[in-house]
Design an enzyme around this catalytic site. Structure first.
Site, mmCIF file in Angstrom:
data_model
loop_
_atom_site.group_PDB
_atom_site.id
_atom_site.type_symbol
_atom_site.label_atom_id
_atom_site.label_comp_id
_atom_site.label_asym_id
_atom_site.label_seq_id
_atom_site.Cartn_x
_atom_site.Cartn_y
_atom_site.Cartn_z
ATOM 1 N N SER A 148 37.322 37.731 50.781
ATOM 2 C CA SER A 148 36.607 38.488 49.761
ATOM 3 C C SER A 148 35.142 38.649 50.139
ATOM 4 C CB SER A 148 36.781 37.796 48.412
ATOM 5 O OG SER A 148 36.662 38.712 47.359
ATOM 6 N N ASP A 173 41.825 39.927 52.100
ATOM 7 C CA ASP A 173 41.909 40.607 50.807
ATOM 8 C C ASP A 173 40.591 41.158 50.271
ATOM 9 O OD1 ASP A 173 44.004 41.453 49.092
ATOM 10 O OD2 ASP A 173 43.181 40.219 47.511
ATOM 11 N N HIS A 300 44.808 37.015 44.822
ATOM 12 C CA HIS A 300 43.647 37.355 45.640
ATOM 13 C C HIS A 300 43.329 36.280 46.681
ATOM 14 C CE1 HIS A 300 39.866 39.050 46.792
ATOM 15 N NE2 HIS A 300 39.130 38.188 46.112
#
Length: 341
Positions: A148, A173, A300
């Protein structure tokens, strides 16, 4: 590059730690909390922890390390997480490579002069400074792995082309298009989270039951580092105040796809869903510019939800690209992935 780190933040993202070197605040947990959600110590997964002081500054970054041989898998966590986000997967990766996971500024046990400066430039410089302090001017082969927000940092560090032995780039992700589109919802997402916890066990339980993290063991080791104890409120709150970093959000993701595609090292993009792929990456993937894997049945935080599968994907990436401890290995020849100009 997929959904924002912040959008999915594990329920714990504290402010500044009461002590930079305490992984779990020293406060008794409520006896009513189930043992099922009791914290796990980092030493169950990493071999050691250390504090890296950056010369000519007051900045001290906390790192966790595992493994003794092979290239270095240098892990950068997402917004509101900590280096312990990679704990369970590190215990598997260390069988084939060394693992270093740092707490970024404003996160975990790291303490800096300005914990609120989460600009992409500052965090890139932090990562490079830590690598320099650990390995000097001749680092071993390094595979940057970023989740992220950490994925954005990894991409920007690679784009600087200052790491002489950068051998691989793994982004977990986070995709430019999806991330930027999500920014307008960020403050709402952050404010809708539970803000106070009576115990660390309750925070872990909330994180798992709410679906932010799907692996209980990973949550038990990673969640405590995202909290701090607030004496004035007699409860645990997030260590990182992500809502105060809004001015930097756009800078984390703008131009990310092109930077990722332009990196000259082997690249792997791990996604939790195909809907996260934007146009630039779709074209790049069709052209074979990077390897992409969609990891099913995960949220996530892929590295936390399915740590065994994540570790296998990382070690397979290393083997597939023949990345040795000193750089890319070619039959009968060893040479670094990058050479200094």
């Amino acid at each position: 590059m997929a959904s924002l780190p912040e959008d999915d933040l594990p329920p714990l993202q504290p402010q500044s730690p009461s002590s930079a070197f305490d992984s779990v605040p020293h406060r008794p947990a409520t006896t009513s909390s189930s043992e099922k959600y009791a914290p796990l110590d980092w030493s169950t997964y990493f071999d050691k922890e250390d504090d890296v002081a950056i010369p000519q500054t007051n900045d001290v970054f906390h790192v966790y390390m595992a493994g003794t041989e092979g290239p270095v898998v240098f892990c950068l966590h997402g917004g509101g997480y900590s280096g312990l986000s990679f704990a369970v997967s590190a215990s598997r990766i260390k069988e084939k490579a060394r693992v270093v996971a740092m707490d970024l500024r404003g996160h975990g046990k790291s303490l800096t002069d300005n914990d609120f400066d989460l600009s992409i430039e500052t965090m890139c410089n932090d990562a490079l400074a830590v690598i320099k302090e650990l390995y000097g001017d001749s680092p071993p082969a390094i595979i940057l792995v970023g989740h992220s927000m950490g994925g954005s940092i990894a991409v920007h560090v690679a784009a600087k082309k200052t790491l002489s032995n950068l051998a691989g780039l793994v982004v977990v992700d986070v995709v430019e298009g999806t991330a930027i589109a999500s920014l307008m919802h960020m403050q709402k997402i952050l404010s809708s989270r539970m803000q106070h916890f009576s115990s660390i066990e309750k925070a872990i339980e909330w994180t798992v039951r709410g679906g932010t993290l799907r692996n209980i063991d990973s949550a038990r080791v990673s969640v405590p580092a995202t909290l701090k104890y607030d004496d004035s409120k007699n409860c645990y709150v997030y260590r990182t105040e992500l809502d105060k970093s809004e001015q930097y959000w756009k800078g984390w993701y703008e131009g990310l796809s092109d930077l990722f595609l332009s990196s000259p090292v082997p690249k792997l993009l791990l996604l939790a869903g195909t809907d996260r792929l934007d146009r630039s990456l779709t074209i790049g993937q069709m052209q074979g510019k990077f390897q992409m894997i969609v990891v099913r049945h995960t949220g996530h935080a892929i590295q936390e939800d399915v740590p065994d599968e994540f570790a296998t994907l990382i070690t397979n990436f290393i083997s597939r690209n023949r990345i040795g401890p000193h750089g890319v290995e070619i039959p009968g020849l060893r040479k670094p992935a990058f050479s200094k100009p």
